[in-house]
Design a protein around this motif. Structure first.
Motif, PDB file in Angstrom:
ATOM      1  N   UNK A  65     -33.186   9.743  11.825  1.00  0.00           N
ATOM      2  CA  UNK A  65     -34.137  10.175  10.800  1.00  0.00           C
ATOM      3  C   UNK A  65     -35.292  10.970  11.402  1.00  0.00           C
ATOM      4  N   UNK A  66     -35.608  10.750  12.683  1.00  0.00           N
ATOM      5  CA  UNK A  66     -36.811  11.330  13.283  1.00  0.00           C
ATOM      6  C   UNK A  66     -36.499  12.372  14.356  1.00  0.00           C
ATOM      7  N   UNK A  67     -35.656  12.013  15.329  1.00  0.00           N
ATOM      8  CA  UNK A  67     -35.535  12.811  16.550  1.00  0.00           C
ATOM      9  C   UNK A  67     -34.914  14.190  16.341  1.00  0.00           C
ATOM     10  N   UNK A  68     -33.826  14.361  15.592  1.00  0.00           N
ATOM     11  CA  UNK A  68     -33.277  15.720  15.427  1.00  0.00           C
ATOM     12  C   UNK A  68     -34.283  16.723  14.871  1.00  0.00           C
ATOM     13  N   UNK A  69     -35.099  16.288  13.919  1.00  0.00           N
ATOM     14  CA  UNK A  69     -36.131  17.183  13.384  1.00  0.00           C
ATOM     15  C   UNK A  69     -37.154  17.535  14.454  1.00  0.00           C
ATOM     16  N   UNK A  70     -37.547  16.553  15.277  1.00  0.00           N
ATOM     17  CA  UNK A  70     -38.501  16.817  16.339  1.00  0.00           C
ATOM     18  C   UNK A  70     -37.922  17.795  17.357  1.00  0.00           C
ATOM     19  N   UNK A  71     -36.649  17.651  17.699  1.00  0.00           N
ATOM     20  CA  UNK A  71     -36.012  18.567  18.640  1.00  0.00           C
ATOM     21  C   UNK A  71     -35.971  19.985  18.074  1.00  0.00           C
TER      22      UNK A  71
ATOM     23  N   UNK B 165     -50.127  17.348   9.603  1.00  0.00           N
ATOM     24  CA  UNK B 165     -49.860  15.986  10.080  1.00  0.00           C
ATOM     25  C   UNK B 165     -49.878  16.004  11.595  1.00  0.00           C
ATOM     26  N   UNK B 166     -50.810  15.283  12.180  1.00  0.00           N
ATOM     27  CA  UNK B 166     -50.961  15.274  13.639  1.00  0.00           C
ATOM     28  C   UNK B 166     -49.956  14.329  14.296  1.00  0.00           C
ATOM     29  N   UNK B 167     -48.685  14.614  14.044  1.00  0.00           N
ATOM     30  CA  UNK B 167     -47.611  13.842  14.663  1.00  0.00           C
ATOM     31  C   UNK B 167     -46.330  14.650  14.536  1.00  0.00           C
ATOM     32  N   UNK B 168     -45.229  14.137  15.081  1.00  0.00           N
ATOM     33  CA  UNK B 168     -43.976  14.871  15.015  1.00  0.00           C
ATOM     34  C   UNK B 168     -43.073  14.392  13.888  1.00  0.00           C
ATOM     35  N   UNK B 169     -43.545  13.461  13.047  1.00  0.00           N
ATOM     36  CA  UNK B 169     -42.841  13.072  11.833  1.00  0.00           C
ATOM     37  C   UNK B 169     -43.854  12.560  10.820  1.00  0.00           C
ATOM     38  N   UNK B 170     -43.416  12.358   9.595  1.00  0.00           N
ATOM     39  CA  UNK B 170     -44.309  11.920   8.528  1.00  0.00           C
ATOM     40  C   UNK B 170     -44.550  10.417   8.657  1.00  0.00           C
ATOM     41  N   UNK B 171     -45.708  10.061   9.177  1.00  0.00           N
ATOM     42  CA  UNK B 171     -46.064   8.656   9.371  1.00  0.00           C
ATOM     43  C   UNK B 171     -47.109   8.250   8.342  1.00  0.00           C
ATOM     44  N   UNK B 172     -46.933   7.065   7.766  1.00  0.00           N
ATOM     45  CA  UNK B 172     -47.716   6.639   6.611  1.00  0.00           C
ATOM     46  C   UNK B 172     -49.229   6.706   6.802  1.00  0.00           C
TER      47      UNK B 172
END
Length: 338
Positions: free
Chosen positions: A98-104, A196-203
């Motif tokens: 859910x997270x890593x492929x988008x970050x890559x 968003x100051x991160x590499x995925x949407x964090x709550x």
């Protein structure tokens, strides 16, 4: 005497409806988010991070995939502990995918935007899988308690039906809790900053970008974290208090070491996952920041899912034997095909 605003609503019906339409239209002006991630790093650093995270992601997928395969196909690993472990690895695979492929992808391209719906979907899946994993780890602690403290009744207490029911409960709780947390995160309109100051949407970061009463939303997140994290923690602590008492009452030191070896793997995973989740969702918003959020996010989004199968494999002789048998069958099949 009626207030002026109240009179204005009745004296200018067309104006009022027009104002309401404008307010409704402007209530949520953000249609996409920008994941800042590592875009401030130099191209050489981004290339290094891409190679590193791709290697970690590949290792995590391979190790968890191997555990799923051997726990579901090896007849010697038919105990409830391995049944739970197989589902834990499956949750890890879903979570990191859910997270890593988008970050890559964002490390390779300059466009770091994600749609509003994509962000909501990612957050829901993270909540769903993360909560289910926390509950499942608590049930795995209970399984260890029954196996060590009630060995004669273990097969009856932890029957196949009970194990399926416990796994189903963790998935169901994750499903329902994910809907609740999704509503909390997106209950307020978004008409301010969309970075968003991160590499995925964090709550916690997404909630801080919304308008309205963000403090109330964070309090609800905190209260939910108490239920999801502290309640299972209490169950795990109670289970291991009884386990420790049972181990200390045994005269044989070799029996103690063997029993402890089956518990240390589970305890290590619990400590890593629960501590990182508590720091992320039970800290006040003032303690958050890019320098603190990203390392924690990396810990529970890729490091822990990669380490879980390694921890369970290195500390368990049965897992090592099953992996050797699985890899041996694979090598033999490849040799026969050649």
């Amino acid at each position: 005497m009626l207030p002026y605003n109240y009179l204005l609503c009745f004296s200018c019906p067309f104006s009022s409806s027009k104002t309401q339409m404008v307010d409704l239209r402007n209530s949520n002006t953000v249609t996409e988010f920008i994941l800042v991630g590592f875009e401030k790093s130099s191209p050489s650093i981004q290339a290094f991070l891409f190679t590193l995270f791709l290697a970690l992601y590949s290792l995590a997928m391979a190790m968890n995939g191997l555990i799923i395969f051997i726990t579901w196909t090896d007849s010697r690993l038919n105990s409830p502990m391995y049944f739970f472990l197989g589902h834990l690895s499956f949750l890890d695979v879903c979570f990191i995918t859910t997270i890593i492929p988008q970050m890559l992808a964002h490390l390779m391209i300059k466009n770091h935007t994600v749609s509003f719906v994509s962000c909501m979907t990612q957050m829901y899946l993270i909540f769903f899988m993360g909560v289910a994993e926390c509950i499942l780890l608590a049930f795995m602690g209970y399984d260890r308690y029954v196996a060590i403290c009630h060995p004669l009744n273990y097969a009856q207490i932890m029957s196949r039906q009970v194990c399926v029911c416990l796994v189903g409960t963790s998935w169901t709780f994750g499903l329902i809790n994910g809907i609740f947390l999704e509503y909390i995160s997106f209950r307020n309109p978004f008409n301010r900053d969309n970075h968003i100051e991160n590499f995925f949407c964090e709550a916690p970061i997404v909630i801080a970008l919304s308008s309205g009463d963000t403090q109330f939303s964070m309090k609800l997140i905190f209260a939910d974290a108490i239920v999801v994290l502290l309640s299972p923690t209490v169950l795990i602590v109670i289970s291991y208090v009884h386990i420790l008492a049972s181990i200390l009452s045994r005269p044989s030191s070799s029996g103690r070491r063997k029993t402890l070896s089956t518990c240390t793997s589970h305890l290590t995973v619990v400590i890593f996952l629960y501590s990182s989740a508590m720091f992320s969702y039970m800290n006040p918003r003032s303690t958050h920041g890019p320098d603190k959020d990203k390392p924690l996010s990396l810990l529970y989004s890729i490091i822990i899912p990669m380490c879980n199968p390694i921890i369970y494999s290195f500390r368990n002789k049965e897992m090592k034997g099953a992996m050797r048998r699985a890899l041996g069958r694979t090598s033999l099949a490849q040799a026969e095909s050649v």
